[in-house]
Write a protein that holds these residues in place. Structure first.
Motif, PDB file in Angstrom:
ATOM      1  N   HIS B 152       0.833  -1.207   0.000  1.00 30.03           N
ATOM      2  CA  HIS B 152       0.000   0.000   0.000  1.00 30.03           C
ATOM      3  C   HIS B 152       0.863   1.249   0.000  1.00 30.03           C
ATOM      4  CE1 HIS B 152      -3.434  -2.504   1.189  1.00 30.03           C
ATOM      5  NE2 HIS B 152      -2.709  -2.993   2.171  1.00 30.03           N
ATOM      6  N   ASP B 153       0.235   2.352  -0.311  1.00 33.20           N
ATOM      7  CA  ASP B 153       0.824   3.674  -0.084  1.00 33.20           C
ATOM      8  C   ASP B 153       0.523   4.015   1.380  1.00 33.20           C
ATOM      9  OD1 ASP B 153       0.974   6.477   0.341  1.00 33.20           O
ATOM     10  OD2 ASP B 153       0.860   6.828  -1.818  1.00 33.20           O
ATOM     11  N   PHE B 154       1.567   4.064   2.225  1.00 32.99           N
ATOM     12  CA  PHE B 154       1.387   4.263   3.670  1.00 32.99           C
ATOM     13  C   PHE B 154       1.584   5.734   4.077  1.00 32.99           C
ATOM     14  CE2 PHE B 154       1.915  -0.371   3.782  1.00 32.99           C
ATOM     15  CZ  PHE B 154       0.993  -0.730   4.750  1.00 32.99           C
ATOM     16  N   THR B 155       1.252   6.654   3.181  1.00 36.78           N
ATOM     17  CA  THR B 155       1.440   8.081   3.478  1.00 36.78           C
ATOM     18  C   THR B 155       0.787   8.492   4.799  1.00 36.78           C
ATOM     19  OG1 THR B 155       1.641   8.677   1.144  1.00 36.78           O
ATOM     20  CG2 THR B 155       0.895  10.421   2.650  1.00 36.78           C
ATOM     21  N   THR B 156      -0.396   7.940   5.095  1.00 35.99           N
ATOM     22  CA  THR B 156      -1.090   8.279   6.346  1.00 35.99           C
ATOM     23  C   THR B 156      -0.251   7.921   7.576  1.00 35.99           C
ATOM     24  OG1 THR B 156      -3.198   7.853   5.235  1.00 35.99           O
ATOM     25  CG2 THR B 156      -3.236   7.899   7.653  1.00 35.99           C
ATOM     26  N   PHE B 157       0.557   6.874   7.433  1.00 32.04           N
ATOM     27  CA  PHE B 157       1.294   6.337   8.581  1.00 32.04           C
ATOM     28  C   PHE B 157       2.781   6.708   8.530  1.00 32.04           C
ATOM     29  CE2 PHE B 157      -2.409   3.801   7.650  1.00 32.04           C
ATOM     30  CZ  PHE B 157      -3.017   3.711   8.891  1.00 32.04           C
ATOM     31  N   ARG B 158       3.077   7.818   7.894  1.00 33.86           N
ATOM     32  CA  ARG B 158       4.461   8.207   7.631  1.00 33.86           C
ATOM     33  C   ARG B 158       4.728   9.583   8.241  1.00 33.86           C
ATOM     34  NH1 ARG B 158       6.398   9.609   1.436  1.00 33.86           N
ATOM     35  NH2 ARG B 158       8.631   9.369   1.801  1.00 33.86           N
ATOM     36  N   SER B 159       5.839   9.675   8.945  1.00 32.33           N
ATOM     37  CA  SER B 159       6.225  10.959   9.535  1.00 32.33           C
ATOM     38  C   SER B 159       6.469  11.999   8.458  1.00 32.33           C
ATOM     39  CB  SER B 159       7.505  10.765  10.355  1.00 32.33           C
ATOM     40  OG  SER B 159       8.185  11.972  10.502  1.00 32.33           O
ATOM     41  N   ASP B 215     -12.769  -0.740  10.150  1.00 34.07           N
ATOM     42  CA  ASP B 215     -12.828  -0.188   8.787  1.00 34.07           C
ATOM     43  C   ASP B 215     -12.243   1.223   8.700  1.00 34.07           C
ATOM     44  OD1 ASP B 215     -13.906  -2.461   7.744  1.00 34.07           O
ATOM     45  OD2 ASP B 215     -15.984  -1.748   7.745  1.00 34.07           O
ATOM     46  N   ASP B 216     -12.278   1.948   9.797  1.00 31.59           N
ATOM     47  CA  ASP B 216     -11.676   3.287   9.792  1.00 31.59           C
ATOM     48  C   ASP B 216     -10.176   3.226   9.516  1.00 31.59           C
ATOM     49  OD1 ASP B 216     -14.071   4.605  10.288  1.00 31.59           O
ATOM     50  OD2 ASP B 216     -13.811   4.559  12.469  1.00 31.59           O
ATOM     51  N   VAL B 217      -9.549   2.106   9.881  1.00 36.25           N
ATOM     52  CA  VAL B 217      -8.119   1.940   9.604  1.00 36.25           C
ATOM     53  C   VAL B 217      -7.898   1.871   8.094  1.00 36.25           C
ATOM     54  CG1 VAL B 217      -6.082   0.485   9.944  1.00 36.25           C
ATOM     55  CG2 VAL B 217      -7.746   0.767  11.804  1.00 36.25           C
ATOM     56  N   GLY B 218      -8.728   1.068   7.441  1.00 38.11           N
ATOM     57  CA  GLY B 218      -8.641   0.954   5.974  1.00 38.11           C
ATOM     58  C   GLY B 218      -8.930   2.284   5.300  1.00 38.11           C
ATOM     59  N   ALA B 219      -9.906   3.017   5.837  1.00 34.62           N
ATOM     60  CA  ALA B 219     -10.257   4.317   5.245  1.00 34.62           C
ATOM     61  C   ALA B 219      -9.110   5.311   5.414  1.00 34.62           C
ATOM     62  CB  ALA B 219     -11.531   4.855   5.902  1.00 34.62           C
ATOM     63  N   ALA B 220      -8.462   5.275   6.581  1.00 35.47           N
ATOM     64  CA  ALA B 220      -7.333   6.178   6.817  1.00 35.47           C
ATOM     65  C   ALA B 220      -6.179   5.849   5.867  1.00 35.47           C
ATOM     66  CB  ALA B 220      -6.868   6.081   8.276  1.00 35.47           C
ATOM     67  N   LEU B 221      -5.960   4.543   5.661  1.00 35.72           N
ATOM     68  CA  LEU B 221      -4.921   4.105   4.717  1.00 35.72           C
ATOM     69  C   LEU B 221      -5.239   4.604   3.311  1.00 35.72           C
ATOM     70  CD1 LEU B 221      -2.443   2.185   4.092  1.00 35.72           C
ATOM     71  CD2 LEU B 221      -4.155   0.398   3.672  1.00 35.72           C
ATOM     72  N   ALA B 222      -6.485   4.387   2.891  1.00 37.54           N
ATOM     73  CA  ALA B 222      -6.902   4.747   1.525  1.00 37.54           C
ATOM     74  C   ALA B 222      -6.811   6.255   1.300  1.00 37.54           C
ATOM     75  CB  ALA B 222      -8.330   4.251   1.277  1.00 37.54           C
ATOM     76  N   ALA B 223      -6.987   7.040   2.360  1.00 40.22           N
ATOM     77  CA  ALA B 223      -6.959   8.502   2.227  1.00 40.22           C
ATOM     78  C   ALA B 223      -5.571   9.020   1.849  1.00 40.22           C
ATOM     79  CB  ALA B 223      -7.419   9.145   3.536  1.00 40.22           C
ATOM     80  N   ASP B 225      -3.291  10.336   3.599  1.00 39.36           N
ATOM     81  CA  ASP B 225      -3.255  11.696   4.133  1.00 39.36           C
ATOM     82  C   ASP B 225      -2.842  11.641   5.604  1.00 39.36           C
ATOM     83  OD1 ASP B 225      -3.728  14.222   5.108  1.00 39.36           O
ATOM     84  OD2 ASP B 225      -5.858  14.259   4.586  1.00 39.36           O
ATOM     85  N   ARG B 226      -1.706  12.222   5.950  1.00 43.28           N
ATOM     86  CA  ARG B 226      -1.188  12.191   7.311  1.00 43.28           C
ATOM     87  C   ARG B 226      -2.173  12.807   8.308  1.00 43.28           C
ATOM     88  NH1 ARG B 226       2.151   9.283  10.513  1.00 43.28           N
ATOM     89  NH2 ARG B 226       3.171  10.543  12.102  1.00 43.28           N
ATOM     90  N   GLN B 227      -3.002  13.722   7.843  1.00 45.19           N
ATOM     91  CA  GLN B 227      -3.989  14.370   8.718  1.00 45.19           C
ATOM     92  C   GLN B 227      -5.027  13.366   9.216  1.00 45.19           C
ATOM     93  OE1 GLN B 227      -3.422  17.519   9.596  1.00 45.19           O
ATOM     94  NE2 GLN B 227      -1.650  17.383   8.252  1.00 45.19           N
ATOM     95  N   ARG B 228      -5.141  12.219   8.544  1.00 40.87           N
ATOM     96  CA  ARG B 228      -6.131  11.221   8.936  1.00 40.87           C
ATOM     97  C   ARG B 228      -5.628  10.298  10.046  1.00 40.87           C
ATOM     98  NH1 ARG B 228     -10.256  10.112   5.270  1.00 40.87           N
ATOM     99  NH2 ARG B 228     -10.860   8.572   6.843  1.00 40.87           N
ATOM    100  N   LEU B 229      -4.363  10.462  10.442  1.00 41.88           N
ATOM    101  CA  LEU B 229      -3.806   9.609  11.503  1.00 41.88           C
ATOM    102  C   LEU B 229      -4.538   9.864  12.820  1.00 41.88           C
ATOM    103  CD1 LEU B 229      -1.337   7.633  11.955  1.00 41.88           C
ATOM    104  CD2 LEU B 229      -0.238   9.571  13.051  1.00 41.88           C
ATOM    105  N   ALA B 230      -4.919   8.789  13.503  1.00 42.20           N
ATOM    106  CA  ALA B 230      -5.609   8.934  14.788  1.00 42.20           C
ATOM    107  C   ALA B 230      -4.635   9.405  15.864  1.00 42.20           C
ATOM    108  CB  ALA B 230      -6.257   7.614  15.190  1.00 42.20           C
ATOM    109  N   LEU B 231      -3.600   8.638  16.088  1.00 40.99           N
ATOM    110  CA  LEU B 231      -2.541   9.076  16.998  1.00 40.99           C
ATOM    111  C   LEU B 231      -1.291   8.249  16.767  1.00 40.99           C
ATOM    112  CD1 LEU B 231      -2.923   7.980  20.724  1.00 40.99           C
ATOM    113  CD2 LEU B 231      -4.356   7.008  18.950  1.00 40.99           C
ATOM    114  N   ASN B 232      -0.160   8.805  17.165  1.00 43.92           N
ATOM    115  CA  ASN B 232       1.129   8.153  17.040  1.00 43.92           C
ATOM    116  C   ASN B 232       1.457   7.548  18.405  1.00 43.92           C
ATOM    117  OD1 ASN B 232       3.142   7.687  15.141  1.00 43.92           O
ATOM    118  ND2 ASN B 232       4.455   9.320  15.931  1.00 43.92           N
ATOM    119  N   ALA B 233       1.763   6.266  18.446  1.00 42.70           N
ATOM    120  CA  ALA B 233       2.110   5.644  19.726  1.00 42.70           C
ATOM    121  C   ALA B 233       3.453   6.185  20.217  1.00 42.70           C
ATOM    122  CB  ALA B 233       2.185   4.133  19.555  1.00 42.70           C
TER     123      ALA B 233
END
Lengths: 246, 246
Positions: B152-159, B215-223, B225-233
């Motif tokens: 996947h494109d993991f832009t949402t989960f990327r610093s 499903d929100d995890v999949g939606a955040a991935l598909a977006a 968009d880093r702004q869609r990240l819920a929180l960083n552990a």
């Protein structure tokens, strides 16, 4: 007056042990000061076992009598808030009968001793395990452990400072397990003498290194002589795991 | 010149991370200074992954080129002696081919993220796990994790500071396991983006708390968009476990 039973976890590194000491911090003092901050009451906190300086607990049991009306949940939350920054955590709290005593009602105690068997010193587990560089033969250690099971006079494995009336104890469990470079010794008995677990583990490590045979453990036990002790394991690896009640 | 491969464990708490920094201590600096003390050589130590400040390693792989004749065993022993008191341990050392590179030859990396799911703060594990007070639904977390598996494109989960050329990664494993109050997330991939594991774990914890559906995890991935990240552990619970080579 309500009696509360506590389930307590602590990191023993900064403490002189469970019991209050004039010359340094103790877990008991940390908890009693937290109780005082919450209730204004100078109440004694009694534990199921008095761990030594540097010894840890995953599930110590304790009790305290409090006059101020408070629910167990609120007491637990308040203790955890007030005990900081001391590394002590109250994991559970419940109301018990007035004659329930953390120490005198306890019918079983279990400990775990953690060894890391490798040449390199410890990093994130420094103070939380005993690093033993010499390769340990855990089969030999288990054979040595078997010689200590049952009811014996454990004078050899007892600190000179032990205050127990009798050196006779019944050891229900003493198991040695290895996963990779982790060697864990698990011990259970109704009660233990002062330094008993560390003394037994020290001798088992002596066996694991090949300096003693498993039979030497039985001979040391039979001698009923503290001078026969091979070595006392350091406090770092010792964890009080649980206390059992009827 | 001989190339040595190292297996390294470290406690990330006192470090600004693996990589040398002008403003504070790093694991790389600690090892490079130890190499210099042993050999007089200013050799760079390269790792398979650059962990962030506060992130730990159980089995980081690294390499270093040394001109001075020395056996792998003696180098390991000398590094462990010289690196003290920094909490870094060299667990293994071997000679490798001159074209073996800890980072560029690596074909797989695995991480473990440790969560303690309870109300009480941590004691001996402070800085070594993430304490989450809200009860976590680990089945929901596992369902969320499943949506991230694969390429996947993991832009949402990327610093925002990630320096990788592409945000596309293939996630081979993302598993959630619970034992008592311990929740562990295990992740494996050829490589990860900066903050990817912590970002994924943060979102899974959001799911576990019921604030997101799986499903929100999949939606955040598909977006994407880093702004869609819920929180960083937080870094505390993250351990680099192992690196794989052909």
């Amino acid at each position: 007056m309500t009696r509360f039973a506590l389930l307590v976890e602590y990191d023993g590194r900064p403490f002189m042990g469970w019991q209050r000491q004039a010359h340094g911090p103790s877990v008991q003092q940390a908890l009693e000061e937290a109780v005082f901050a919450i209730t204004g009451e100078k109440a004694a906190v009694h534990a199921s076992g008095r761990t030594d300086a540097g010894v840890h607990a995953l599930g110590m049991r304790a009790h305290v009598d409090i006059a101020k009306p408070i629910t167990p949940f609120r007491l637990m939350e308040a203790l955890n808030a007030r005990v900081r920054p001391a590394p002590v955590a109250v994991l559970a709290c419940e109301v018990v009968a007035d004659d329930w005593h953390a120490r005198f009602s306890c019918i079983g105690r279990s400990y775990e001793y953690r060894i890391v068997n490798r040449r390199a010193t410890l990093t994130h587990e420094k103070g939380l395990a005993w690093q033993v560089a010499h390769p340990l033969d855990t089969d030999a250690m288990a054979a040595g452990a078997a010689q200590l099971l049952g009811r014996h006079d454990f004078t050899t494995f007892r600190s000179a400072h032990c205050q127990a009336d009798s050196p006779v104890r019944t050891l229900d469990r003493l198991e040695v397990a290895r996963i990779g470079d982790r060697v864990t010794v698990r011990a259970a008995a109704r009660s233990f003498l002062h330094h008993q677990v560390r003394s037994m583990v020290g001798c088992l490590v002596h066996v694991g290194m090949g300096r003693w045979t498993p039979d030497d453990v039985g001979a040391a036990l039979a001698a009923q002589d503290r001078q026969r002790l091979a070595l006392n394991a350091p406090p770092d690896g010792l964890f009080f795991v649980s206390a059992a009640y009827p």
